[in-house]
Design a protein around this motif. Structure first.
Motif, PDB file in Angstrom:
ATOM      1  N   CYS A 287      53.401 -81.784  31.174  1.00  0.00           N
ATOM      2  CA  CYS A 287      54.023 -82.627  30.147  1.00  0.00           C
ATOM      3  C   CYS A 287      53.006 -83.383  29.300  1.00  0.00           C
ATOM      4  N   TYR A 288      51.737 -83.426  29.736  1.00  0.00           N
ATOM      5  CA  TYR A 288      50.679 -84.084  28.967  1.00  0.00           C
ATOM      6  C   TYR A 288      49.954 -83.020  28.155  1.00  0.00           C
ATOM      7  N   LYS A 289      49.919 -83.220  26.842  1.00  0.00           N
ATOM      8  CA  LYS A 289      49.327 -82.215  25.954  1.00  0.00           C
ATOM      9  C   LYS A 289      47.807 -82.338  25.934  1.00  0.00           C
ATOM     10  N   LYS A 290      47.126 -81.219  26.170  1.00  0.00           N
ATOM     11  CA  LYS A 290      45.665 -81.207  26.113  1.00  0.00           C
ATOM     12  C   LYS A 290      45.197 -79.792  25.785  1.00  0.00           C
ATOM     13  N   LEU A 291      43.911 -79.680  25.479  1.00  0.00           N
ATOM     14  CA  LEU A 291      43.342 -78.358  25.242  1.00  0.00           C
ATOM     15  C   LEU A 291      43.183 -77.626  26.566  1.00  0.00           C
ATOM     16  N   VAL A 292      43.684 -76.405  26.593  1.00  0.00           N
ATOM     17  CA  VAL A 292      43.691 -75.584  27.795  1.00  0.00           C
ATOM     18  C   VAL A 292      43.101 -74.229  27.448  1.00  0.00           C
ATOM     19  N   ILE A 293      42.319 -73.638  28.364  1.00  0.00           N
ATOM     20  CA  ILE A 293      41.816 -72.287  28.142  1.00  0.00           C
ATOM     21  C   ILE A 293      42.895 -71.302  28.561  1.00  0.00           C
ATOM     22  N   THR A 294      43.256 -70.422  27.642  1.00  0.00           N
ATOM     23  CA  THR A 294      44.319 -69.450  27.896  1.00  0.00           C
ATOM     24  C   THR A 294      43.769 -68.025  27.838  1.00  0.00           C
ATOM     25  N   ILE A 295      44.497 -67.127  28.477  1.00  0.00           N
ATOM     26  CA  ILE A 295      44.247 -65.690  28.354  1.00  0.00           C
ATOM     27  C   ILE A 295      45.473 -65.090  27.684  1.00  0.00           C
ATOM     28  N   ASN A 296      45.272 -64.523  26.511  1.00  0.00           N
ATOM     29  CA  ASN A 296      46.386 -63.990  25.722  1.00  0.00           C
ATOM     30  C   ASN A 296      47.500 -65.025  25.582  1.00  0.00           C
ATOM     31  N   GLY A 297      47.100 -66.277  25.397  1.00  0.00           N
ATOM     32  CA  GLY A 297      48.050 -67.350  25.131  1.00  0.00           C
ATOM     33  C   GLY A 297      48.670 -67.982  26.351  1.00  0.00           C
ATOM     34  N   LYS A 298      48.267 -67.592  27.565  1.00  0.00           N
ATOM     35  CA  LYS A 298      48.926 -68.100  28.760  1.00  0.00           C
ATOM     36  C   LYS A 298      47.933 -68.612  29.796  1.00  0.00           C
ATOM     37  N   THR A 299      48.381 -69.572  30.586  1.00  0.00           N
ATOM     38  CA  THR A 299      47.695 -70.014  31.785  1.00  0.00           C
ATOM     39  C   THR A 299      48.749 -70.358  32.828  1.00  0.00           C
ATOM     40  N   PRO A 300      48.686 -69.823  34.036  1.00  0.00           N
ATOM     41  CA  PRO A 300      47.727 -68.820  34.492  1.00  0.00           C
ATOM     42  C   PRO A 300      47.765 -67.564  33.643  1.00  0.00           C
ATOM     43  N   GLY A 301      46.684 -66.795  33.699  1.00  0.00           N
ATOM     44  CA  GLY A 301      46.608 -65.572  32.928  1.00  0.00           C
ATOM     45  C   GLY A 301      47.422 -64.449  33.551  1.00  0.00           C
ATOM     46  N   PRO A 302      47.369 -63.262  32.951  1.00  0.00           N
ATOM     47  CA  PRO A 302      48.148 -62.125  33.457  1.00  0.00           C
ATOM     48  C   PRO A 302      47.745 -61.763  34.886  1.00  0.00           C
ATOM     49  N   THR A 303      48.723 -61.372  35.689  1.00  0.00           N
ATOM     50  CA  THR A 303      48.434 -60.880  37.032  1.00  0.00           C
ATOM     51  C   THR A 303      47.925 -59.445  36.946  1.00  0.00           C
ATOM     52  N   ILE A 304      46.783 -59.175  37.578  1.00  0.00           N
ATOM     53  CA  ILE A 304      46.263 -57.809  37.640  1.00  0.00           C
ATOM     54  C   ILE A 304      46.966 -57.098  38.792  1.00  0.00           C
ATOM     55  N   LEU A 305      47.651 -56.012  38.487  1.00  0.00           N
ATOM     56  CA  LEU A 305      48.353 -55.211  39.484  1.00  0.00           C
ATOM     57  C   LEU A 305      47.655 -53.873  39.627  1.00  0.00           C
ATOM     58  N   ALA A 306      47.292 -53.518  40.839  1.00  0.00           N
ATOM     59  CA  ALA A 306      46.568 -52.271  41.073  1.00  0.00           C
ATOM     60  C   ALA A 306      46.869 -51.763  42.467  1.00  0.00           C
ATOM     61  N   GLN A 307      46.411 -50.533  42.738  1.00  0.00           N
ATOM     62  CA  GLN A 307      46.478 -49.974  44.078  1.00  0.00           C
ATOM     63  C   GLN A 307      45.060 -49.797  44.603  1.00  0.00           C
ATOM     64  N   GLN A 308      44.957 -49.749  45.923  1.00  0.00           N
ATOM     65  CA  GLN A 308      43.667 -49.563  46.561  1.00  0.00           C
ATOM     66  C   GLN A 308      42.946 -48.362  45.960  1.00  0.00           C
ATOM     67  N   ASN A 309      41.657 -48.551  45.657  1.00  0.00           N
ATOM     68  CA  ASN A 309      40.748 -47.548  45.077  1.00  0.00           C
ATOM     69  C   ASN A 309      40.961 -47.311  43.590  1.00  0.00           C
ATOM     70  N   ASP A 310      41.833 -48.097  42.955  1.00  0.00           N
ATOM     71  CA  ASP A 310      41.939 -48.022  41.495  1.00  0.00           C
ATOM     72  C   ASP A 310      40.692 -48.621  40.850  1.00  0.00           C
ATOM     73  N   THR A 311      40.433 -48.194  39.624  1.00  0.00           N
ATOM     74  CA  THR A 311      39.387 -48.807  38.803  1.00  0.00           C
ATOM     75  C   THR A 311      40.042 -49.753  37.806  1.00  0.00           C
ATOM     76  N   VAL A 312      39.588 -50.996  37.811  1.00  0.00           N
ATOM     77  CA  VAL A 312      40.101 -52.003  36.891  1.00  0.00           C
ATOM     78  C   VAL A 312      39.089 -52.214  35.770  1.00  0.00           C
ATOM     79  N   ILE A 313      39.556 -52.114  34.548  1.00  0.00           N
ATOM     80  CA  ILE A 313      38.721 -52.367  33.370  1.00  0.00           C
ATOM     81  C   ILE A 313      39.335 -53.537  32.608  1.00  0.00           C
ATOM     82  N   VAL A 314      38.547 -54.586  32.398  1.00  0.00           N
ATOM     83  CA  VAL A 314      39.023 -55.746  31.662  1.00  0.00           C
ATOM     84  C   VAL A 314      38.088 -56.012  30.494  1.00  0.00           C
TER      85      VAL A 314
END
Length: 582
Positions: free
Chosen positions: A53-80
């Motif tokens: 409720c208190y407005k302040k500068l926040v670091i966002t990822i694609n406009g959101k905080t928390p940022g997007p959840t990374i969903l993967a399966q074991q042995n996948d390659t993640v590229i960000v």
């Protein structure tokens, strides 16, 4: 009527052919699933937000905080792909709990594994998620993590494999504390000779949402700065269906606080910690320290005609921060409908026994035990103290306060730029016989250094974290320590001073849990063992933002000669300014 019709025999042949194709695909399904690429494109920037409720500068990822959840399966390659649009700040992102086997340069630790990402630049992280479990990501530059740059990583088992426990639905919840002052204001106070402590956080967030009572602010705040009716700070609500079992992946990324978490009227069965299966045990309150992740199973077996409170409270500090609240929403009740009860009070902040007992209760699950080596090749004791060094208040390890170098260690060691950091080995212990951990100490020999520990590749190393009194009388703080690039076996916890003769005889070598983050309790010690088998340079530090900023950390080098060719994208700072290719 002019259409083409198949004969019955041809139809049957086609059906049989399709069935054969499906059968063949089922036989090769697992290999197809392996090696899948998960591609994410992120823009990091400051935005005005009101998470509590208190407005302040926040670091966002694609406009959101928390940022997007990374969903993967074991042995996948993640590229960000990370574009730094902070305009006036560098950044770097650490993939917390991902061991980065074969890719130590993508650990995301500025000063240790990479140069920071400059404003306007785009940096590509690419790594394999080699184990299923619950992990995190967050900024690892300055104190940016507490400005909102964080999120979850959820790694599932390959298709066809199952967990050793059953559940119907899967949810991720990150707990956090929240300051109204900017990280710049905090860093300036911490590094000033006229020391200014950051104080207690103003609120606690559950999945990025909290409630600061604007009316309590002194001096009063204008409505355009703090507004309790803003929809942006409505309480987090997670909807559940009665009669089901939910896996809640609960993590902490607090800047300062140790926390408890509970769901009114519900038990929680702990089944996973930091990506490893736990021998199940039941709690009403789950204690979490910054950097830890847990999975708990919750049965929705209560009265379905109402909603319930989920609460988080500060423990281990006599804090002024009010509890964090969320709604455990039983469908079909409205998700914003307040429970008819008062939120349950959390455990006493100074109930050390309950927290200590939870630490002792966490064991590896039967059938999923990875036995530690019976003995170690090296023992390093790390005394945690608060010191005055050259007029500045610092946190130290064995009276040495850690400074990050201008040239990342990984590059310096691989490119033989050894002049860029101290070659004097840091101490591996302290004056055990004479040091009183329960008294305020002058520690007049305290200093700063950017030296690192060099570990023999593939050796077995024991780390003993020893807590002590701070610079304030009768005060010892809980410290959560996080090791990059490894999991370790937690061998034991103790109270008072570690006894190098007798305490190792009590180590749990039968079913120790493996973790990447572990607390050292007040006036106590924690012992763990790990294999130095991941070539690279790895940070090991207190996960409290201000403590690491004030020097509470070390770095380990192992097998540097086995590290492959470094990508030029991690270079460009310190002595590597001319190394980076355009």
């Amino acid at each position: 009527m002019g259409g083409y019709q198949l004969s019955e025999s041809k139809s049957i042949a086609i059906i049989r052919f399709l069935a054969l194709c499906l059968f063949i695909v089922s036989l090769i399904n697992i290999p197809i699933a392996e090696g899948r690429i998960r591609h994410y494109k992120w823009e990091i920037k400051y935005e005005y937000k009101s998470p509590d409720c208190y407005k302040k500068l926040v670091i966002t990822i694609n406009g959101k905080t928390p940022g997007p959840t990374i969903l993967a399966q074991q042995n996948d390659t993640v590229i960000v792909e990370v574009k730094n649009s902070l305009l006036t700040e560098n950044t770097a992102i650490h993939w917390h709990g991902i061991r980065q086997i074969g890719t130590p340069w993508f650990d995301g630790t500025e000063g240790i594994t990479q140069c920071p990402i400059l404003p306007g630049d785009t940096f590509v992280y690419k790594f394999v998620v080699d184990r299923p479990g619950t992990y995190l990501y967050h900024a690892h530059y300055g104190m940016q993590r507490e400005a909102g740059l964080y999120g979850s990583i959820r790694v599932a088992l390959p298709d066809g494999e199952s967990e050793p426990f059953d559940y119907d639905y899967d949810r991720s919840i990150i707990l956090n504390d929240w300051y109204h002052k900017s990280t710049y204001e905090q860093a300036a106070g911490l590094s000033s000779k006229a020391f200014q402590w950051v104080g207690e956080p103003q609120s606690l967030l559950i999945q990025g949402k909290g409630r600061f009572e604007c009316s309590t602010a002194n001096p009063p705040l204008k409505a355009d700065v703090c507004n309790n009716t803003s929809p942006e700070c409505s309480l987090y609500s997670t909807t559940v269906v009665p009669g089901k079992t939910y896996r809640l992946r609960i993590s902490s990324l607090t800047a300062l606080s140790a926390l408890s978490f509970q769901i009114e009227g519900h038990n929680m069965t702990v089944v996973e910690a930091d990506g490893h299966y736990v021998e199940p045990f039941v709690v009403k309150n789950l204690f979490l320290y910054s950097g830890e992740t847990y999975s708990v199973l919750v049965k929705t077996d209560q009265d379905p005609s109402r909603n319930y409170w989920a609460t988080t409270n500060v423990v281990s500090r006599n804090a002024t921060t009010p509890p964090g609240l969320a709604i455990f929403n039983y469908y079909p009740n409205h998700p914003r409908r307040s429970p008819p009860t008062i939120p349950p009070s959390g455990p006493m902040w100074n109930d050390v026994d309950s927290r200590f007992n939870q630490s002792l209760a966490i064991k590896a699950r039967k059938g999923h035990i990875y036995s530690p080596p019976a003995t170690s090749d090296r023992v390093i004791v790390l005394l945690n103290t608060q010191n005055l060094v050259n007029g500045n208040v610092r946190w130290s390890v064995n009276n040495v306060s850690f400074n990050l170098p201008h040239t990342p260690y990984l590059i310096s060691l691989k490119e033989n730029l050894l002049h860029t950091f101290s070659q004097t080995p840091p101490p591996e212990g302290y004056d055990f016989a004479n040091y009183d951990i329960c008294a305020v100490q002058n520690n007049t020999n305290a200093t700063t250094s950017d030296a690192i520990y060099r570990l023999q590749f593939n050796s077995t190393v024991d780390i003993i974290l020893q807590n002590a009194n701070t610079r304030n009388a009768n005060n010892s703080e809980t410290h959560p320590w996080h090791l990059h690039g490894h999991d370790f076996w937690v061998l034991g916890y103790g109270r008072g001073k570690f006894d190098p003769i007798n305490d190792p005889k009590k180590y749990n070598l039968v079913d120790p849990i493996m973790k990447n983050t572990v607390p050292v309790h007040t006036y106590g010690w924690t012992a763990f063992r790990f294999k130095a088998d991941n070539p690279g340079v790895w940070a090991f530090h207190c996960h409290i933002e201000s403590h690491f900023f004030m020097g509470m950390g070390v770095a380990f080098e192992e097998g540097i000669e086995r590290v492959g060719k470094l990508p030029s994208s991690i270079m460009g700072c310190g002595a590597t300014k001319n190394f980076r290719k355009p």
